[in-house]
Design an enzyme around this catalytic site. Structure first.
Site, short mmCIF file in Angstrom:
data_model
loop_
_atom_site.label_atom_id
_atom_site.label_comp_id
_atom_site.label_asym_id
_atom_site.label_seq_id
_atom_site.Cartn_x
_atom_site.Cartn_y
_atom_site.Cartn_z
N HIS A 267 -9.65 8.85 -37.95
CA HIS A 267 -8.21 8.59 -38.08
C HIS A 267 -7.47 9.42 -37.05
CE1 HIS A 267 -4.25 8.13 -39.90
NE2 HIS A 267 -4.76 7.06 -40.49
N ASP B 260 -9.69 2.44 -45.36
CA ASP B 260 -10.31 1.12 -45.22
C ASP B 260 -11.79 1.10 -45.56
OD1 ASP B 260 -8.00 -0.18 -44.43
OD2 ASP B 260 -8.21 0.56 -42.39
N1 CMC Z 1 -17.08 5.87 -34.95
C1 CMC Z 1 -17.64 6.57 -33.95
N2 CMC Z 1 -16.95 7.41 -33.14
C2 CMC Z 1 -15.64 7.54 -33.36
C3 CMC Z 1 -14.97 6.83 -34.39
C4 CMC Z 1 -15.75 5.98 -35.20
N3 CMC Z 1 -15.18 5.28 -36.19
N4 CMC Z 1 -13.66 7.14 -34.38
C5 CMC Z 1 -13.49 8.00 -33.38
N5 CMC Z 1 -14.68 8.25 -32.76
C6 CMC Z 1 -14.90 9.18 -31.65
C7 CMC Z 1 -14.42 8.56 -30.34
O1 CMC Z 1 -15.46 7.87 -29.67
C8 CMC Z 1 -13.95 9.76 -29.58
O2 CMC Z 1 -15.09 10.40 -29.03
P1 CMC Z 1 -14.96 11.19 -27.61
O3 CMC Z 1 -14.00 12.30 -27.85
O4 CMC Z 1 -16.34 11.65 -27.36
O5 CMC Z 1 -14.46 10.19 -26.62
C9 CMC Z 1 -13.39 10.70 -30.66
O6 CMC Z 1 -14.07 10.32 -31.86
C10 CMC Z 1 -11.90 10.56 -30.88
O7 CMC Z 1 -11.60 9.17 -31.05
P2 CMC Z 1 -10.29 8.48 -30.50
O8 CMC Z 1 -10.52 7.01 -30.42
O9 CMC Z 1 -9.84 9.18 -29.24
O10 CMC Z 1 -9.28 8.84 -31.64
P3 CMC Z 1 -7.97 8.06 -31.98
O11 CMC Z 1 -7.15 9.02 -32.75
O12 CMC Z 1 -7.37 7.47 -30.76
O13 CMC Z 1 -8.49 6.85 -32.89
C11 CMC Z 1 -9.05 5.48 -34.72
C12 CMC Z 1 -8.37 6.77 -34.28
C13 CMC Z 1 -8.70 5.23 -36.19
C14 CMC Z 1 -8.50 4.30 -33.91
C15 CMC Z 1 -10.57 5.61 -34.54
O14 CMC Z 1 -11.06 6.67 -35.31
C16 CMC Z 1 -11.31 4.31 -34.86
O15 CMC Z 1 -11.41 3.42 -34.00
N6 CMC Z 1 -11.85 4.17 -36.14
C17 CMC Z 1 -12.47 2.96 -36.56
C18 CMC Z 1 -11.38 1.95 -36.94
C19 CMC Z 1 -10.73 2.28 -38.26
O16 CMC Z 1 -11.39 2.61 -39.24
N7 CMC Z 1 -9.39 2.18 -38.28
C20 CMC Z 1 -8.61 2.37 -39.50
C21 CMC Z 1 -7.70 3.54 -39.41
S1 CMC Z 1 -7.00 3.96 -41.01
C22 CMC Z 1 -6.04 2.63 -41.48
C23 CMC Z 1 -4.91 2.34 -40.58
O17 CMC Z 1 -4.22 3.24 -40.12
O18 CMC Z 1 -4.67 1.16 -40.33
#
Ligand code: CMC
Length: 428
Positions: free
Chosen positions: A306, A363
């Protein structure tokens, strides 16, 4: 406001900027005068360090896993209140007295019908249309039917359009489902609760009386509470940005629905259940964990991680408990739940997920409950949209009522070509 100042040294000249204090949470450096004073912008794609507005609705402490609506912890609201009560709280700032709650529920109940002509909108969609596609279209179209409440400068219009949006969303979502399965639309029934009404319109048929299962009604209501608002997330920011230009609330909420649809946001509940089904059995988990950790593989554990929570999402904890309650009440067992529990345990003990502070989010478990209740995966995000509408509307109202509100207009770091002369076709 505090007397603290942040100092910014740009090319040897130091500028002071006020440091603002909220009631709780991080301080905020007020850089509104930065461009005027220095000619520089800040650069923060994805708004990782940017407070886009002032708000008194919802507070999240991502490090501690805390979520408060108007100060009340989400766990207490989920346990003790109803979606109508939380909606009232979000819109009005305080928990209602009994009479206030009764009046509010009465008003919402009396706005649940859709203009009869809106039925024809549904016929324009293919039967296999994604419910979110239908929601975007039909909610956007509400402004064409209810323009008697679109004068956003009139607080009464804002109130009526807010009530209409909250009230009509269950009917719109239920009909999107009915259309996809080829069953007749059911009209709302005023003696049912907000959530009971939605379940009946979704799963009932005209030929027989629909029997509401109390445990299902309660679980569904709790799921709505858990999704009601979540601070300045992508779809809420979209609603605010759309609304900042003076667009009507129906159009703004349609924009929010479009944003919510993405798999990184509301679409993750659908993606999470699809992923769990694909994993299938616990013995296949390590393979998917390795894929999630592989930088060259786009696969991510859906329902994990998240932007704000760097701890267990408090909504996921309630959701996990609710899965058990629904399974017990309906006497079902789903191997997908066992896979989810095993996946959570393995991930939480894995260095990659620990170091990056990736925990289950709302989720991760919601799809398992929704599936047990009988919803197809394509409806999951539509249910999220239904519940989040109150948050969108409350945030939109807060913004429009703010006398300091201006149109949202970010700037950019331009990296394209500098000025050059047009070339005629024969010189390119
Ligand atoms: N699985 C594997 N690696 C992950 C995941 C994951 N679900 N989420 C983040 N990471 C890693 C990512 O690869 C990155 O690694 P590095 O620093 O080595 O590049 C690091 O963790 C930080 O991730 P980010 O994408 O820069 O973080 P963000 O804050 O931009 O993204 C997120 C947050 C929710 C989009 C992301 O965690 C994600 O894609 N999760 C899966 C989708 C999901 O479950 N979304 C629902 C969010 S909650 C409900 C809502 O708000 O709608």
């Amino acid at each position: 406001m505090s007397d603290n100042k942040a100092k910014l040294d740009i090319n040897g000249t130091v500028h002071d900027y006020p440091v603002l204090k909220g009631s709780v949470g991080p301080d905020v450096v007020d850089i509104r005068k930065l461009y005027g004073q220095t000619g520089a912008f800040t650069f923060d794609p994805g708004y990782k360090s940017t407070a886009s507005c002032e708000s008194g609705l919802t507070y999240i402490d991502g490090e501690e896993g805390v979520l408060l609506h108007r100060g009340y912890p989400i766990g207490q609201l989920a346990e003790n209140s109803s979606f109508m009560e939380v909606s009232y709280l979000l819109l009005n700032g305080e928990l209602p007295q009994q009479q206030e709650l009764d009046d509010f529920s009465y008003t919402i109940t009396r706005h649940t019908m859709l203009h009869d002509q809106l039925r024809q909108f549904y016929q324009g969609f293919r039967r296999d249309a994604h419910p979110m596609a239908i929601m975007c279209g039909v909610v956007g179209a509400l402004s064409a039917f209810y323009h008697d409440s679109t004068d956003i400068s009139d607080p009464e219009h804002r109130k009526i359009s807010s009530h209409r949006l909250i009230a009509k969303m269950p009917t719109i979502a239920a009909w999107a489902y009915k259309y996809s399965v080829g069953q007749p639309f059911l009209q709302p029934q005023n003696d049912l609760s907000y959530t009971g009404n939605f379940l009946r319109m979704t799963f009932g048929v005209p030929a027989e009386e629909y029997e509401l299962h109390p445990a299902v009604e309660q679980a569904m209501d709790r799921i709505f509470i858990l999704h009601a608002d979540h601070e300045q997330n992508a779809s809420t920011s979209t609603v605010r940005l759309a609304g900042s230009s003076g667009a009507n609330p129906f159009a703004c909420v349609a924009a929010g629905i479009a944003c919510l649809w993405g798999p990184a946001h509301g679409g993750a509940n659908e993606a999470a259940l699809n992923m769990l089904k694909e994993i299938g059995t616990p013995d296949r988990i390590p393979h998917y964990i390795e894929r999630a950790k592989d930088k060259n593989d786009p696969f991510r554990l859906m329902g994990f991680g998240h932007r704000v929570y760097k701890n267990y999402d408090p909504r996921a904890a309630v959701m996990q408990k609710t899965v058990r309650e629904v399974f017990d009440a309906l006497n079902v067992k789903d191997p997908v739940f066992e896979t989810a529990l095993a996946l959570e345990e393995i991930a939480l003990n894995d260095d990659y997920f620990r170091e990056k502070k990736l925990f289950p989010n709302v989720d991760f478990y919601s799809g398992i409950i929704l599936s047990a209740i009988g919803f197809p995966t394509t409806m999951f995000t539509a249910l999220f949209a239904l519940a989040r509408t109150v948050g969108w509307v409350a945030q939109w109202n807060e913004m429009i009522s703010d006398p300091g509100q201006v149109i949202g207009r970010p700037r950019q770091l331009y990296t394209g070509p500098t000025e050059r002369d047009y070339l005629s076709m024969d010189k390119r």
